[in-house]
Design a protein around this motif. Structure first.
Motif, PDB file in Angstrom:
ATOM      1  N   LEU A   1      80.380 -41.725  42.337  1.00  0.00           N
ATOM      2  CA  LEU A   1      81.626 -42.094  43.019  1.00  0.00           C
ATOM      3  C   LEU A   1      81.403 -42.733  44.382  1.00  0.00           C
ATOM      4  N   ASP A   2      80.146 -42.983  44.742  1.00  0.00           N
ATOM      5  CA  ASP A   2      79.892 -43.680  45.993  1.00  0.00           C
ATOM      6  C   ASP A   2      80.426 -45.106  45.877  1.00  0.00           C
ATOM      7  N   PRO A   3      81.366 -45.524  46.743  1.00  0.00           N
ATOM      8  CA  PRO A   3      82.009 -46.838  46.583  1.00  0.00           C
ATOM      9  C   PRO A   3      81.030 -48.005  46.547  1.00  0.00           C
ATOM     10  N   TRP A   4      79.959 -47.914  47.335  1.00  0.00           N
ATOM     11  CA  TRP A   4      79.016 -49.030  47.376  1.00  0.00           C
ATOM     12  C   TRP A   4      78.324 -49.200  46.026  1.00  0.00           C
ATOM     13  N   ARG A   5      77.904 -48.089  45.419  1.00  0.00           N
ATOM     14  CA  ARG A   5      77.222 -48.168  44.125  1.00  0.00           C
ATOM     15  C   ARG A   5      78.209 -48.428  42.987  1.00  0.00           C
ATOM     16  N   LEU A   6      79.409 -47.875  43.107  1.00  0.00           N
ATOM     17  CA  LEU A   6      80.404 -47.997  42.044  1.00  0.00           C
ATOM     18  C   LEU A   6      81.046 -49.378  42.026  1.00  0.00           C
ATOM     19  N   GLY A   7      80.999 -50.076  43.152  1.00  0.00           N
ATOM     20  CA  GLY A   7      81.652 -51.376  43.236  1.00  0.00           C
ATOM     21  C   GLY A   7      83.137 -51.271  43.512  1.00  0.00           C
ATOM     22  N   GLY A   8      83.560 -50.149  44.068  1.00  0.00           N
ATOM     23  CA  GLY A   8      84.968 -49.947  44.400  1.00  0.00           C
ATOM     24  C   GLY A   8      85.237 -48.476  44.657  1.00  0.00           C
ATOM     25  N   GLU A   9      86.456 -48.192  45.076  1.00  0.00           N
ATOM     26  CA  GLU A   9      86.855 -46.805  45.318  1.00  0.00           C
ATOM     27  C   GLU A   9      87.427 -46.185  44.048  1.00  0.00           C
TER      28      GLU A   9
ATOM     29  N   LEU B   1      93.391 -40.676  37.842  1.00  0.00           N
ATOM     30  CA  LEU B   1      92.480 -41.497  38.628  1.00  0.00           C
ATOM     31  C   LEU B   1      92.979 -42.937  38.643  1.00  0.00           C
ATOM     32  N   CYS B   2      92.462 -43.694  39.601  1.00  0.00           N
ATOM     33  CA  CYS B   2      92.674 -45.136  39.602  1.00  0.00           C
ATOM     34  C   CYS B   2      91.427 -45.779  40.186  1.00  0.00           C
ATOM     35  N   TYR B   3      90.754 -46.592  39.379  1.00  0.00           N
ATOM     36  CA  TYR B   3      89.577 -47.314  39.862  1.00  0.00           C
ATOM     37  C   TYR B   3      90.048 -48.568  40.581  1.00  0.00           C
ATOM     38  N   ALA B   4      89.602 -48.740  41.822  1.00  0.00           N
ATOM     39  CA  ALA B   4      90.026 -49.883  42.637  1.00  0.00           C
ATOM     40  C   ALA B   4      88.799 -50.679  43.048  1.00  0.00           C
ATOM     41  N   GLY B   5      88.426 -51.632  42.194  1.00  0.00           N
ATOM     42  CA  GLY B   5      87.292 -52.503  42.470  1.00  0.00           C
ATOM     43  C   GLY B   5      87.684 -53.922  42.126  1.00  0.00           C
TER      44      GLY B   5
ATOM     45  N   ARG C   1      92.832 -56.708  46.450  1.00  0.00           N
ATOM     46  CA  ARG C   1      91.429 -57.119  46.480  1.00  0.00           C
ATOM     47  C   ARG C   1      90.896 -57.386  45.085  1.00  0.00           C
ATOM     48  N   CYS C   2      91.654 -57.053  44.061  1.00  0.00           N
ATOM     49  CA  CYS C   2      91.191 -57.150  42.680  1.00  0.00           C
ATOM     50  C   CYS C   2      91.576 -58.497  42.070  1.00  0.00           C
ATOM     51  N   SER C   3      90.860 -58.864  41.010  1.00  0.00           N
ATOM     52  CA  SER C   3      91.192 -60.083  40.276  1.00  0.00           C
ATOM     53  C   SER C   3      92.087 -59.794  39.080  1.00  0.00           C
ATOM     54  N   SER C   4      92.249 -58.504  38.750  1.00  0.00           N
ATOM     55  CA  SER C   4      93.132 -58.147  37.638  1.00  0.00           C
ATOM     56  C   SER C   4      93.522 -56.686  37.740  1.00  0.00           C
TER      57      SER C   4
END
Length: 282
Positions: free
Chosen positions: A41-49, A62-66, A92-95
């Motif tokens: 769940l680290d944002p940097w490794r996950l590519g988002g919060e 949950l909601c993945y925000a990348g 910030r997302c493309s979709s």
């Protein structure tokens, strides 16, 4: 311990609770689950919060925000909380993509600030199978793409993405991120293709997400000059054989409802509709 009903950005220590939520719907959540299992769940490794919604102190949604905004196991109250957080953060997302009900509710709340979208695909059938078709021989020429074949596979991947999404994956950063993603799939043995005598790709597909419970086939593409020649169903059967043998006991995909040829091919291979996704493209 959170005792109230609230949302917050999850931290690495919340991993087990997040995986428990994801595990409630292993097929629908395969994409996000595969990312979380690898990156945590680290944002940097996950590519988002990863945003969490708590009901009486228990993580329930949950909601993945990348690069994508993905609601997961989210009811109306969670959707409202995620929409509020998304509005404050800005797009910030493309979709936005996910199960059609939750995604539709989320988009309804975000559209006044984030709209108009470039395209909204409201009904994308989610299809699954757990067995090979008894009456269809897998294409023997479909095989794993080798690492030294990146230059051969990339044009087909770019063509598929551009046809599917409506924009080129080479825009912006010159395709660096997309090429890295394709290289990751090739390197992990999850990219498959059939090549003609000249080494050109005539059929391809990838297992784009994989967990121990379910995997998802993505990027299915037949070269335009070969469409209508019957390559798609045997090619998919070949990829399905690899997926069931090497990756997961259940194989899924989702498809645009207007793509009747693809839906027919998937049904021919034995995929059955179990739900629907929705995508909002910016």
């Amino acid at each position: 311990m959170l005792t109230q009903t609230t949302s917050r950005v999850l931290e690495p220590s919340d991993l087990d609770a997040a995986l428990a939520v994801l595990d409630r719907e292993p097929v629908a959540n395969a994409f996000v689950t595969s990312r979380v299992q690898i990156a945590g769940l680290d944002p940097w490794r996950l590519g988002g919060e990863m945003w969490g919604w708590y009901e009486d102190g228990i993580l329930t949604s949950l909601c993945y925000a990348g690069a994508n905004l993905v609601p997961i196991c989210a009811g109306p109250r969670a959707i409202r909380a995620f929409a509020d957080r998304a509005r404050r953060a800005g797009r910030r997302c493309s979709s936005i993509v996910g199960p059609s009900g939750a995604t539709s509710d989320l988009w309804r709340l975000l559209e006044p600030q984030w709209g108009p979208a470039r395209e909204v695909r409201r009904h994308q059938p989610l299809m699954v199978t757990d067995r090979l078709p008894a009456d269809l021989t897998p294409d023997p020429y479909v095989r794993r793409v080798r690492k030294d074949e990146m230059e051969r596979i990339m044009p087909a991947c770019v063509a598929m993405f551009t046809e599917e999404v409506g924009v080129s994956p080479l825009a912006g950063d010159g395709g660096l991120l997309y090429q890295a993603r394709v290289a990751e799939l090739v390197g992990s043995g999850r990219a498959f293709a059939r090549f003609d005598a000249d080494g050109k790709v005539v059929f391809k597909a990838e297992i784009g997400a994989a967990t121990d419970r379910a995997c998802q086939i993505q990027g299915v593409w037949v070269a335009p000059e070969y469409r209508g020649t019957g390559l798609a169903a045997p090619g998919m059967a070949a990829v399905l054989r690899y997926a069931l043998a090497d990756v997961a006991p259940v194989v899924s995909l989702y498809v645009n409802d207007f793509n009747t040829a693809a839906r027919r091919a998937y049904q021919r291979v034995g995929f059955r509709e179990v739900g629907a996704f929705m995508s909002v493209l910016f």
